[in-house]
Design an enzyme around this catalytic site. Structure first.
Site, PDB file in Angstrom:
ATOM      1  N   CYS A   1      -1.281  16.136 -16.281  1.00  0.00           N
ATOM      2  CA  CYS A   1      -1.054  17.425 -15.600  1.00  0.00           C
ATOM      3  C   CYS A   1      -0.496  17.194 -14.205  1.00  0.00           C
ATOM      4  O   CYS A   1      -0.875  17.881 -13.244  1.00  0.00           O
ATOM      5  CB  CYS A   1      -2.337  18.256 -15.531  1.00  0.00           C
ATOM      6  SG  CYS A   1      -2.968  18.717 -17.135  1.00  0.00           S
TER       7      CYS A   1
ATOM      8  N   HIS B   1      -2.100  17.931  -8.982  1.00  0.00           N
ATOM      9  CA  HIS B   1      -2.351  18.361 -10.367  1.00  0.00           C
ATOM     10  C   HIS B   1      -1.701  19.732 -10.534  1.00  0.00           C
ATOM     11  O   HIS B   1      -1.593  20.494  -9.567  1.00  0.00           O
ATOM     12  CB  HIS B   1      -3.876  18.459 -10.536  1.00  0.00           C
ATOM     13  CG  HIS B   1      -4.357  18.724 -11.917  1.00  0.00           C
ATOM     14  ND1 HIS B   1      -4.328  19.977 -12.484  1.00  0.00           N
ATOM     15  CD2 HIS B   1      -4.907  17.907 -12.850  1.00  0.00           C
ATOM     16  CE1 HIS B   1      -4.848  19.918 -13.704  1.00  0.00           C
ATOM     17  NE2 HIS B   1      -5.207  18.675 -13.949  1.00  0.00           N
TER      18      HIS B   1
ATOM     19  N   GLN C   1     -11.572  15.612  -8.296  1.00  0.00           N
ATOM     20  CA  GLN C   1     -11.776  14.178  -8.558  1.00  0.00           C
ATOM     21  C   GLN C   1     -12.562  13.490  -7.447  1.00  0.00           C
ATOM     22  O   GLN C   1     -12.730  12.266  -7.477  1.00  0.00           O
ATOM     23  CB  GLN C   1     -10.423  13.472  -8.732  1.00  0.00           C
ATOM     24  CG  GLN C   1      -9.609  13.993  -9.891  1.00  0.00           C
ATOM     25  CD  GLN C   1     -10.248  13.698 -11.246  1.00  0.00           C
ATOM     26  OE1 GLN C   1     -11.152  12.867 -11.374  1.00  0.00           O
ATOM     27  NE2 GLN C   1      -9.792  14.388 -12.277  1.00  0.00           N
TER      28      GLN C   1
ATOM     29  N   ASP D   1      -8.354  20.471  -3.224  1.00  0.00           N
ATOM     30  CA  ASP D   1      -8.700  20.321  -4.634  1.00  0.00           C
ATOM     31  C   ASP D   1      -9.619  19.100  -4.731  1.00  0.00           C
ATOM     32  O   ASP D   1      -9.167  17.960  -4.646  1.00  0.00           O
ATOM     33  CB  ASP D   1      -7.404  20.129  -5.428  1.00  0.00           C
ATOM     34  CG  ASP D   1      -7.654  19.717  -6.874  1.00  0.00           C
ATOM     35  OD1 ASP D   1      -8.820  19.447  -7.237  1.00  0.00           O
ATOM     36  OD2 ASP D   1      -6.667  19.652  -7.629  1.00  0.00           O
TER      37      ASP D   1
ATOM     38  N   LYS E   1     -16.530  17.521 -14.544  1.00  0.00           N
ATOM     39  CA  LYS E   1     -16.099  16.194 -14.078  1.00  0.00           C
ATOM     40  C   LYS E   1     -17.212  15.497 -13.283  1.00  0.00           C
ATOM     41  O   LYS E   1     -17.074  14.346 -12.889  1.00  0.00           O
ATOM     42  CB  LYS E   1     -14.843  16.318 -13.215  1.00  0.00           C
ATOM     43  CG  LYS E   1     -13.649  16.846 -13.996  1.00  0.00           C
ATOM     44  CD  LYS E   1     -12.406  16.798 -13.177  1.00  0.00           C
ATOM     45  CE  LYS E   1     -11.293  17.660 -13.748  1.00  0.00           C
ATOM     46  NZ  LYS E   1     -10.642  17.120 -14.946  1.00  0.00           N
TER      47      LYS E   1
HETATM   48  N1  PLP Z   1      -7.359  19.143  -9.975  1.00  0.00           N
HETATM   49  C1  PLP Z   1      -7.489  17.872 -10.345  1.00  0.00           C
HETATM   50  C2  PLP Z   1      -7.188  16.796  -9.347  1.00  0.00           C
HETATM   51  C3  PLP Z   1      -7.905  17.551 -11.625  1.00  0.00           C
HETATM   52  O1  PLP Z   1      -8.020  16.280 -11.992  1.00  0.00           O
HETATM   53  C4  PLP Z   1      -8.184  18.605 -12.534  1.00  0.00           C
HETATM   54  C5  PLP Z   1      -8.565  18.310 -13.924  1.00  0.00           C
HETATM   55  O2  PLP Z   1      -8.145  17.330 -14.490  1.00  0.00           O
HETATM   56  C6  PLP Z   1      -8.061  19.912 -12.090  1.00  0.00           C
HETATM   57  C7  PLP Z   1      -7.645  20.152 -10.807  1.00  0.00           C
HETATM   58  C8  PLP Z   1      -8.368  21.061 -12.981  1.00  0.00           C
HETATM   59  O3  PLP Z   1      -9.727  21.093 -13.273  1.00  0.00           O
HETATM   60  P1  PLP Z   1     -10.304  22.121 -14.352  1.00  0.00           P
HETATM   61  O4  PLP Z   1      -9.476  21.904 -15.593  1.00  0.00           O
HETATM   62  O5  PLP Z   1     -11.705  21.708 -14.525  1.00  0.00           O
HETATM   63  O6  PLP Z   1     -10.137  23.474 -13.808  1.00  0.00           O
END
Ligand code: PLP
Length: 427
Positions: free
Chosen positions: A385, A139, A220, A217, A243
């Protein structure tokens, strides 16, 4: 109140070990609404999940009955807010298997957590020639913070390739880990393909070849499976409240206590100091060293309740239920010659979680999303993203259906009939 809604008169409990989805659904007020005259089918959980009544109520109760700034006052409301806020930290710590609450830093979410690691851990460490190793499925939140810190330090970002089936190519990855690798940062679960990366294996491999920190990260992963940071043997683990059925604007970073203790702060302000003069400031210990300013008190408390909710439902049961939904979806879609499912090939080696990305022949993903929306089906269309991943897959965008614990097989069927409608319109 953290348990799902009670059984209605005459309602039968589900089979032992199965998720009682109808009862759970009743805990989520928004699921009762209609969209364009149809019952809402919410399949955009990877973007943001919905909140159960217990979380909404906890946040509301905080504001209604005891809210005040935390860590500041000696009055009753401030003490209560502080206690609840710190209790929420304890719940987060237990939830991810942290050994101490002080290893949990509250942040605004995964993005802020990853930026914190990049700036506080990596920036003092990196220099020209050093490497930060990512994967092609990341992401943007796990790419851009590393690019920023590499621009600041002269280090460089590298990305390990993925296979056509959407797995990290572990052989290629292993060849890219070397003595210049200072950080390895990867998703636990891909937000675009659902690939579940074997973080423990990656961490072992990294430790055999370099002293790099392993940054995960987990945005998910945490709503869908049991996460234990000590079993994963990573160094940092980042995730977001919204999430995982919690409030927006709150998330967390777990970091090894030893590493957090060695890191300088990334933001400055109130609450992160022991003494300030105009000449110099002494910083307090983690986690407060990294929580400058008034924290997101009610959202943190709501996150603690979301965690209790997830635990009361049971992550094993959630994982099994969502896996059944995923298998059902992929099986049905694979029978449609005009639909291409990405990253779920028969050769895929890693498990997959709760996400299906697809393209429909002759229909742009945004048109697919619009037609599905007219039928009350909420999915996401776009690059998710993850533009480098889209480039790797050779598509500008995909349609993504992502499941949560409240989704049903009937909703999968509604998604599929929506796709048939797309086909009918676009020929
Ligand atoms: N990493 C992953 C795999 C994500 O799916 C997301 C959000 O879609 C993020 C990071 C970023 O999360 P946040 O926007 O809550 O900071």
């Amino acid at each position: 109140m953290t348990a799902p809604a009670p059984l209605a008169d005459g309602e039968r409990p589900p089979a032992a070990g199965a998720l009682d989805v109808e009862r759970l659904r009743a805990s989520f007020p928004i699921l009762a609404r209609e969209v364009h005259g149809h019952r809402l089918v919410y399949l955009d959980n990877a973007a943001s999940a919905q909140r159960p009544e217990a979380v909404i109520e906890a946040v509301s109760d905080c504001y209604r009955t005891y809210y005040a700034n935390a860590h500041r006052g000696v009055h009753a409301l401030s003490e209560r807010s502080t206690d609840e806020y710190e209790a929420a930290r304890g719940k987060v710590a237990r939830f991810v298997g942290a050994s101490k609450s002080s290893e949990i830093v509250f942040t605004r979410g995964t993005t802020e957590s990853l930026n914190l690691v990049a700036q506080s851990y990596a920036r003092p460490l990196l220099g020209p020639g050093d490497e930060v190793l990512l994967t092609e499925m990341e992401h943007h939140s796990n790419i851009v913070p590393w690019q920023l810190v590499c621009e600041q330090t002269g280090a460089r970002v590298r990305a390990a390739p993925i296979t056509d089936d959407g797995d990290v190519d572990l052989d290629a990855f292993a060849r890219m880990v070397n003595e210049r690798t200072r950080v390895v940062a990867l998703a636990h679960v891909s937000n675009a393909l659902g690939t579940v990366n074997d973080v423990a294996a990656v961490a072992r491999l990294v430790r055999d070849r370099s002293g790099a920190a392993v940054v995960v990260d987990g945005a998910q992963a945490v709503p869908h499976m049991k996460v234990d940071v000590s079993a994963l043997d990573c160094d940092f683990y980042a995730f977001s409240g919204h999430k995982m059925y919690g409030p927006g604007g709150i998330g967390a970073l777990w970091g090894r206590g030893k590493l957090l203790a060695s890191m300088p702060p990334y933001h400055g302000g109130g609450a992160m100091i022991t003494r300030v003069t105009f000449e110099r400031t002494e910083y307090t210990v983690p986690p407060h060293r990294f929580e400058a300013g008034t924290p997101s008190i009610a959202p943190a408390i709501g996150l603690g309740v979301a965690i209790e909710f997830l635990e009361s439902v049971g992550l094993d049961r959630i994982e099994r239920h969502e896996h059944a939904l995923l298998s059902h979806t992929v099986e049905v879609l694979n029978d449609l010659p005009w639909v291409r499912v990405l990253g779920q090939g028969a050769e895929a080696g890693s498990p997959r979680a709760a996400v299906v990305s697809l393209v429909v022949d002759g229909a742009h993903p945004h048109d697919v999303a619009t037609i599905l929306d007219e039928q009350g089906v909420a999915i996401r269309a776009g690059h998710h993203c993850a533009q480098p991943l889209m480039e790797r897959l050779g598509v500008p965008a995909t349609v993504r259906a992502s499941f949560g614990l409240y989704n049903t097989h009937e909703e999968v069927d509604l998604l599929v009939s929506g796709l048939h409608e797309v086909r009918r319109i676009f020929g």
